[in-house]
Design a protein around this motif. Structure first.
Motif, PDB file in Angstrom:
ATOM      1  N   THR A 146      -0.651  -5.833   9.849  1.00 57.23           N
ATOM      2  CA  THR A 146      -2.050  -6.222  10.019  1.00 57.23           C
ATOM      3  C   THR A 146      -2.773  -5.180  10.865  1.00 57.23           C
ATOM      4  N   GLY A 147      -4.082  -5.247  10.840  1.00 61.31           N
ATOM      5  CA  GLY A 147      -4.880  -4.362  11.670  1.00 61.31           C
ATOM      6  C   GLY A 147      -4.628  -4.606  13.147  1.00 61.31           C
TER       7      GLY A 147
ATOM      8  N   SER B 249     -23.791   5.900  14.488  1.00 52.69           N
ATOM      9  CA  SER B 249     -22.537   5.771  15.220  1.00 52.69           C
ATOM     10  C   SER B 249     -21.488   5.043  14.396  1.00 52.69           C
ATOM     11  N   ALA B 250     -20.246   5.206  14.787  1.00 54.59           N
ATOM     12  CA  ALA B 250     -19.142   4.547  14.096  1.00 54.59           C
ATOM     13  C   ALA B 250     -19.168   3.058  14.416  1.00 54.59           C
ATOM     14  N   ASP B 251     -18.377   2.298  13.671  1.00 55.73           N
ATOM     15  CA  ASP B 251     -18.471   0.850  13.742  1.00 55.73           C
ATOM     16  C   ASP B 251     -17.083   0.214  13.646  1.00 55.73           C
TER      17      ASP B 251
ATOM     18  N   GLN C 263     -12.444  -2.071  10.671  1.00 57.28           N
ATOM     19  CA  GLN C 263     -11.542  -3.180  10.334  1.00 57.28           C
ATOM     20  C   GLN C 263     -11.503  -3.392   8.827  1.00 57.28           C
ATOM     21  N   LYS C 264     -12.675  -3.365   8.205  1.00 53.66           N
ATOM     22  CA  LYS C 264     -12.742  -3.531   6.747  1.00 53.66           C
ATOM     23  C   LYS C 264     -12.039  -2.378   6.036  1.00 53.66           C
ATOM     24  N   LEU C 265     -12.257  -1.158   6.522  1.00 52.46           N
ATOM     25  CA  LEU C 265     -11.590  -0.002   5.921  1.00 52.46           C
ATOM     26  C   LEU C 265     -10.078  -0.098   6.068  1.00 52.46           C
ATOM     27  N   PHE C 266      -9.610  -0.492   7.253  1.00 51.77           N
ATOM     28  CA  PHE C 266      -8.172  -0.632   7.455  1.00 51.77           C
ATOM     29  C   PHE C 266      -7.612  -1.659   6.476  1.00 51.77           C
ATOM     30  N   SER C 267      -8.255  -2.825   6.393  1.00 49.92           N
ATOM     31  CA  SER C 267      -7.763  -3.890   5.514  1.00 49.92           C
ATOM     32  C   SER C 267      -7.737  -3.458   4.061  1.00 49.92           C
ATOM     33  N   LYS C 268      -8.776  -2.741   3.645  1.00 51.95           N
ATOM     34  CA  LYS C 268      -8.899  -2.346   2.244  1.00 51.95           C
ATOM     35  C   LYS C 268      -8.052  -1.127   1.879  1.00 51.95           C
ATOM     36  N   LYS C 269      -7.993  -0.149   2.784  1.00 51.42           N
ATOM     37  CA  LYS C 269      -7.374   1.137   2.432  1.00 51.42           C
ATOM     38  C   LYS C 269      -5.980   1.365   3.028  1.00 51.42           C
ATOM     39  N   LEU C 270      -5.660   0.744   4.168  1.00 52.08           N
ATOM     40  CA  LEU C 270      -4.412   1.087   4.853  1.00 52.08           C
ATOM     41  C   LEU C 270      -3.431  -0.060   5.043  1.00 52.08           C
TER      42      LEU C 270
ATOM     43  N   TRP D 125     -14.014   8.069   7.202  1.00 49.32           N
ATOM     44  CA  TRP D 125     -13.478   6.760   7.604  1.00 49.32           C
ATOM     45  C   TRP D 125     -12.897   6.790   9.011  1.00 49.32           C
ATOM     46  N   GLN D 126     -12.438   7.960   9.438  1.00 50.50           N
ATOM     47  CA  GLN D 126     -11.642   8.058  10.661  1.00 50.50           C
ATOM     48  C   GLN D 126     -12.370   7.563  11.902  1.00 50.50           C
ATOM     49  N   SER D 127     -13.661   7.875  12.036  1.00 54.45           N
ATOM     50  CA  SER D 127     -14.368   7.429  13.239  1.00 54.45           C
ATOM     51  C   SER D 127     -14.487   5.913  13.281  1.00 54.45           C
ATOM     52  N   HIS D 128     -14.640   5.292  12.113  1.00 53.76           N
ATOM     53  CA  HIS D 128     -14.730   3.826  12.063  1.00 53.76           C
ATOM     54  C   HIS D 128     -13.370   3.190  12.366  1.00 53.76           C
ATOM     55  N   ILE D 129     -12.316   3.734  11.789  1.00 49.48           N
ATOM     56  CA  ILE D 129     -10.972   3.202  12.034  1.00 49.48           C
ATOM     57  C   ILE D 129     -10.579   3.448  13.495  1.00 49.48           C
ATOM     58  N   TYR D 130     -11.005   4.582  14.037  1.00 52.84           N
ATOM     59  CA  TYR D 130     -10.763   4.835  15.461  1.00 52.84           C
ATOM     60  C   TYR D 130     -11.465   3.778  16.318  1.00 52.84           C
ATOM     61  N   ASP D 131     -12.740   3.510  16.020  1.00 52.20           N
ATOM     62  CA  ASP D 131     -13.476   2.505  16.796  1.00 52.20           C
ATOM     63  C   ASP D 131     -12.794   1.148  16.712  1.00 52.20           C
TER      64      ASP D 131
END
Length: 106
Positions: free
Chosen positions: A43-44, A22-24, A29-36, A85-91
């Motif tokens: 901020t996230g 499952s997504a996390d 949060q880590k992906l958003f901070s690092k990539k977006l 990444w999308q499912s994690h960023i969505y979560d």
């Protein structure tokens, strides 16, 4: 008794594998901070609070999650947010939506 143990072991394996697949929100949060974060210029917490949980869910179900990211963050180019990444960023976005009462640490 032996059958019961086998059934319980099977349930445990299924439960663990479902959790792993499952997504996390933490990973999101880590992906958003690092990539977006840089491309979005926010901020996230600010990003996630752009919508309510119902709104994020509707966007995701309509298949427009990447499109919405690009709307909120105009510097993000199409294809930059990888599918995986999308499912994690969505979560993450859902977990910290403006009506969730939760505040991320990024």
């Amino acid at each position: 008794m032996k059958l019961f143990k086998i059934v319980m072991a099977g349930a445990l394996v299924l439960g663990v594998s479902a959790t792993i697949l499952s997504a996390d929100a933490v990973k999101g949060q880590k992906l958003f901070s690092k990539k977006l974060k840089k491309a979005c210029g926010m901020t996230g917490a600010k990003f996630a609070s752009k919508h309510s949980q119902d709104e994020w869910e509707s966007i995701k179900e309509a298949g427009k999650f990447e499109e919405e990211i690009m709307k909120i963050c105009p510097k993000v180019e199409k294809g930059k947010v990888k599918e995986k990444w999308q499912s994690h960023i969505y979560d993450f976005s859902y977990e910290y939506a403006n009506d969730s009462g939760n505040v991320p640490s990024c």
